[in-house]
Design an enzyme around this catalytic site. Structure first.
Site: not given
Ligand SMILES: Cc1cc2nc3c(=O)[nH]c(=O)nc-3n(C[C@H](O)[C@H](O)[C@H](O)COP(=O)(O)OP(=O)(O)OC[C@H]3O[C@@H](n4cnc5c(N)ncnc54)[C@H](O)[C@@H]3O)c2cc1C
Ligand code: FES
Lengths: 646, 246
Positions: A43, A285, A338, A442
């Site tokens: 991510g 959103s 929120r 948040r």
């Molecule tokens: C619908 C939605 C809209 C949002 N809108 C906003 C916004 O407008 N602005 C904002 O700031 N935030 C927003 N958020 C929150 C934000 O998007 C997330 O908090 C953030 O993108 C998380 O990023 P990350 O890199 O931590 O995890 P993620 O993007 O969830 O990535 C997780 C990664 O871990 C991998 N993974 C997970 N478990 C395992 C495992 N056991 N083994 C191997 N790989 C694994 C997955 O494959 C993935 O690649 C939104 C969230 C959602 C759900």
């Protein structure tokens, strides 16, 4: 207790990060090549970290469970990303972003980390623009901003309603470039199932190849978890179907502390639940609250008539509409944070004013369309309106949207220190899976900021401070006893699940469990229900381990087996969430204990007893987890009761 | 609502696949297509049969995981949506629905409806980015980008990498996918420096991976869930010839 060492650098708040960077240990280029780093997750956090670490010259291995790193759930973020650029000249600054984040988090986050986040926020936008992220621009060609909840300035950068997608594709591109160069190795369709600890340090992971079922071992001098949030514990949420808490849960079981597990965010503007076959909830959103006005009828009879389809929203004249957020919170109106907006919606619906199924309120754009014209609205929110139309089969340009709160984000996660290291040396946690910056609530558009801050600008520094002492450590052979043991326990768990051959599908149990969690640890919590739920979870856990049914076998692509592993962990995480909610006898941010509220229903914090991070330590299956506290002190900010009324 | 489903089942990439027929009954019109498959899968599990495998994750039309070939069309009968956004109200009660995986040589079937799309990642790897080291970027507002260009760039960047364009094309061409990345970056001042290299490398990799040529039938545009336009292919061609000339 001694393990809770935050490692916050000394000195004034504004100088801490600069001072840290100036004095930390670094790894020289020749040695970087000798060091392996595992990054789990692609991510925003994982991809940006993998790309940056690869650029620095480390050997990086990166993992995701999807078929492509570009599909991580960050892709779904819509609204935007915050940064203290002050391009709008409306009084923003690093300090104000810091202040808003701490206040929005209801004074339950760590000053030093939040300040650093605000400090690097500007560089994130620079980086993304240089990567070709097509942010919205004004007619002069400069970057455009919008406002988000909990702030009185416009500091949110956006790319239509696809900001997460564009930022992620930027980070993904940077990572693919490193893969092409050979500094990063990519492992898709691989799920991390355990972490390997050798001599007290994180030294690798065990994964399952989701296509072949092969269990594999991977060594790293350090391991970085970037696996996202565990909100899918609730079954219905805005998370992806595969989102899970398993990676951080294994880390917890192996000694990493878990912070504020019960702090989850409930997003006020999601499409309401419409059927018992439903598999997930869709977010609309928060940016929509810039121009949309939220209301329900003033009269209960009207609400009832709408629910019974005797009346429609059109039959309710302006004077009979209750714009309840504008009424209760005149200073912030529809842009309150929120947690406040979610609870207010629940309050109205519980009191009998809900529309649709009764669990819904209107989000109305008619005023905005009149004021700005339909083209402007289309330009700002076109894809969101299209998404709503496709899902609900109703045109939001003509009718108000119907919305209701849903589980969306986890503020809680693995406890990390200033360096983003967990209590296991060499194990880092970045992005949504750590607890670091958002306290009890948040602010919108701050998760994308945090994920990229962690991955681009913080971890690549702090990890060197640790690895500098590791340059002489040779790669540990995968035959090492610790790898063998980890693999063995992973295989045993899989075999055990496959052999149950009971009657109930994994989804059935997950749905039941998730609903229970939503009812007791969702928008409102109270002692009695929480205590009862602990017992009910025990029964559900037993049901899971005696009655699930997984067809097929474990050496093929088997989604039921994948789900089972995740749900087994969710049930345990849920138990810790409930325990945490129980022990925090106050209301703050997203954590609302009905016993602790003011006369007009606002959250009542207890700073004397609870101005701390609740930090949980696993003490094995036969013991209750131990609760530690990281006390929070605010030296640079005046602690106030959150007030969005004045 | 009731439906008869003819679904492609294939144990693995080596096995021979075939259509199996299933009946589902009592489906709500507001149920999504994938939720309907969930219901069917739960019934299969009840009978201790292997559920049908298909890729999906976000279930809101943005991750690009899902992709089923439904009644001869990628993502089904509706336009401008992904499979996960398709709802059963788009069908008639009693309909027979044929469900297949993407059919294209560069996307081999892995199991049932799951295909291997890693060729797309390979194409991006070849050059689908701007080479900028973390930390080396100039201040974001140093370079103004005309609003129209930013909008064109965003139109192209909306691609979710689902592969419907390839599945729709009789030649299994990946031109629309490649064009969306080329276009996104070529219209931005930040992307110009590497534009020629980028287009040469990405097109070369696309050819190596066995994707076919574009013969301008436009099926890709028609089936693209994000409505990415053929004009981007025209830009790709211009960029490519300009790069070749030098
Ligand atoms: C619908 C939605 C809209 C949002 N809108 C906003 C916004 O407008 N602005 C904002 O700031 N935030 C927003 N958020 C929150 C934000 O998007 C997330 O908090 C953030 O993108 C998380 O990023 P990350 O890199 O931590 O995890 P993620 O993007 O969830 O990535 C997780 C990664 O871990 C991998 N993974 C997970 N478990 C395992 C495992 N056991 N083994 C191997 N790989 C694994 C997955 O494959 C993935 O690649 C939104 C969230 C959602 C759900
Ligand atoms: S599941 Fe993500 S686009 Fe359909």
């Amino acid at each position: 207790m001694e393990k809770i060492n935050t490692k916050i650098p000394k000195g004034p708040l504004e100088e801490k990060w600069a001072h840290y960077k100036a004095t930390q240990k670094l790894v020289n280029p020749a040695n970087k090549r000798k060091l392996d780093i595992i990054v789990v997750g692609t991510g925003l956090a994982g991809a940006s970290a993998a790309a940056s670490l690869g650029e620095l010259g480390f050997n990086v291995k990166v993992f995701c469970y999807q078929d492509s790193p570009r599909r991580a759930h960050s892709i779904a973020a819509q609204g935007g990303i915050n940064a203290a650029k002050n391009y709008t000249n409306d009084g923003d600054s690093v300090y104000r972003l810091f202040y808003d984040t701490i206040k929005g988090g209801d004074y339950r986050s760590r000053e030093s980390n939040v300040y650093r986040l605000a400090e690097v926020s500007g560089s994130i936008i620079d980086q993304c623009v240089a990567q070709g992220v097509p942010f919205a621009r004004d007619y002069g060609g400069l970057l455009e901003n919008r406002s988000f909840g909990g702030a009185q300035v416009s500091r949110t950068f956006y790319a239509r309603g696809q900001t997460g997608q564009q930022l992620l594709l930027g980070a993904y591109g940077a990572m693919m470039r490193q893969i092409n160069k050979g500094t990063v190795a990519l492992y898709i369709r691989m799920e991390m199932l355990d972490i390997v600890i050798i001599d007290g340090k994180a030294r690798g992971i065990v994964t399952r190849n989701l296509l072949t079922g092969n269990i594999e071992r991977h060594f790293g001098h350090a391991v970085v978890l970037a696996t996202g949030g565990y909100g899918r514990a609730f079954f219905l949420s805005t998370m992806a179907m595969g989102s899970n808490g398993s990676a951080i849960w294994q880390a917890y079981k192996k000694g990493a502390y878990f912070a504020n597990p019960s702090f989850v965010q409930i997003h006020p503007t999601c499409i309401p639940v419409h059927g018992d076959y439903q598999s997930k909830l869709t977010l609309m959103s928060e940016s929509l609250r810039n121009d949309g006005r939220i209301w329900v009828p003033k009269k209960k009879e009207d609400a009832e008539a709408i629910r019974n389809r005797i009346k429609s929203h059109r039959d309710i004249p302006e004077s009979e509409r209750d714009y309840y957020l504008e009424r209760r919170y005149p200073a912030f109106g529809n842009l309150v944070p929120r947690d406040v907006a979610s609870r207010a919606a629940k309050e109205r619906c519980d009191a009998g004013y809900g529309v649709g199924s009764g669990l819904a309120v209107y989000l109305d754009f008619s005023d905005a369309v009149k004021r700005l014209g339909i083209d402007t609205i289309r330009e700002r929110y076109g894809n969101l309106f299209q998404m709503y139309d496709k899902l609900v089969d109703e045109d939001p340009y003509q009718n108000p949207m119907m919305i209701y709160p849903a589980i969306h984000y986890c503020m809680g996660g693995l406890w990390v220190d200033y360096e983003l290291m967990t209590t296991i040396p060499g194990l880092y946690s970045i992005g949504e899976c750590n607890f670091s910056d958002h306290g009890a609530n948040r602010l919108g558009a701050s998760a994308l900021m945090q994920g990229l801050a962690d991955g681009y600008f913080i971890l690549p520094y702090t990890i060197q401070n640790y690895l500098a002492d590791d340059i002489l450590t040779p790669k540990i052979p995968l035959e090492h006893h610790a790898f063998e043991m980890a693999e063995k326990s992973v295989k045993e768990k899989i075999t055990k699940m496959m052999q149950i051959r009971g009657k109930t599908s994994v989804d059935t149990i997950h749905r039941k469990f998730g609903l229970l969690l939503w009812e007791t640890a969702g928008m409102e919590r109270n002692r009695q229900d929480l205590e009862k739920t602990i017992q009910e979870f025990k029964a559900l856990k037993e049901e899971f381990w005696s009655d699930i049914r997984i067809p097929g076998n474990d050496h093929e692509l088997n989604p039921e087996l994948e789900k089972a592993g995740r749900v087994a962990d969710f049930i345990e995480i849920g138990a810790l969430m409930v325990r945490d909610a129980l022990s925090r006898e106050e209301s703050c941010g997203g954590h609302f204990r009905t016993e602790y509220q003011t006369e007009d229903g606002e959250a009542m914090r207890n700073d004397n007893d609870f101005m701390h991070v609740a930090v949980w330590e696993c003490r094995g299956p036969d013991h209750e987890p131990a609760l530690h506290e990281e006390s929070l002190s605010y030296e640079n900010i005046k602690i106030q009761t959150r007030d969005y009324k004045h | 609502m009731d439906f008869i489903l003819k679904i492609w089942r294939q144990q693995d990439s080596q096995a021979k696949g075939k259509f199996e027929t299933y009946q589902v009954t009592g489906i709500s019109p507001d149920c999504s297509f994938l939720e309907m498959l969930d219901i069917l899968n739960n019934r299969l599990i009840d009978r201790f049969e292997k559920p049908i495998c298909y890729d999906h994750d976000c279930r809101e039309g943005i991750c690009g995981s899902c992709g089923l070939y439904i009644n001869g069309r990628p993502h089904g009968p509706d336009s401008a949506i992904t499979t996960c956004q398709l709802h059963m109200r788009r069908f008639r009660d009693g309909d027979t629905i044929i469900v297949e995986p993407w059919r294209a040589k560069p996307f081999p079937v892995i199991k049932d409806l799951v295909v291997d799309r890693s060729a797309f990642d390979e194409i991006i790897m070849a050059g689908g980015y701007i080479s900028v080291h973390t930390g080396s970027a100039p201040e974001a507002n140093t370079i103004a980008v005309p609003k129209v260009k930013a909008e064109i760039s965003m139109d192209a960047a909306a691609c979710i990498g689902c592969g419907a364009c390839v599945a729709a094309c009789k030649n299994a061409s990946a031109m629309l996918f490649v064009a969306s990345k080329i276009s996104q970056l070529a219209v931005l001042p930040q992307g110009i420096v590497e534009a020629k290299e980028r287009v040469r490398k990405m097109v070369a990799r696309m050819d190596e991976l066995g994707f076919g040529n574009c013969t301008n039938t436009g099926a890709c545009e028609a089936e693209c869930p994000k409505g990415i336009s053929l004009t981007h292919i025209a830009r790709l061609n211009r960029e490519y010839f300009a790069a070749k000339l030098l």
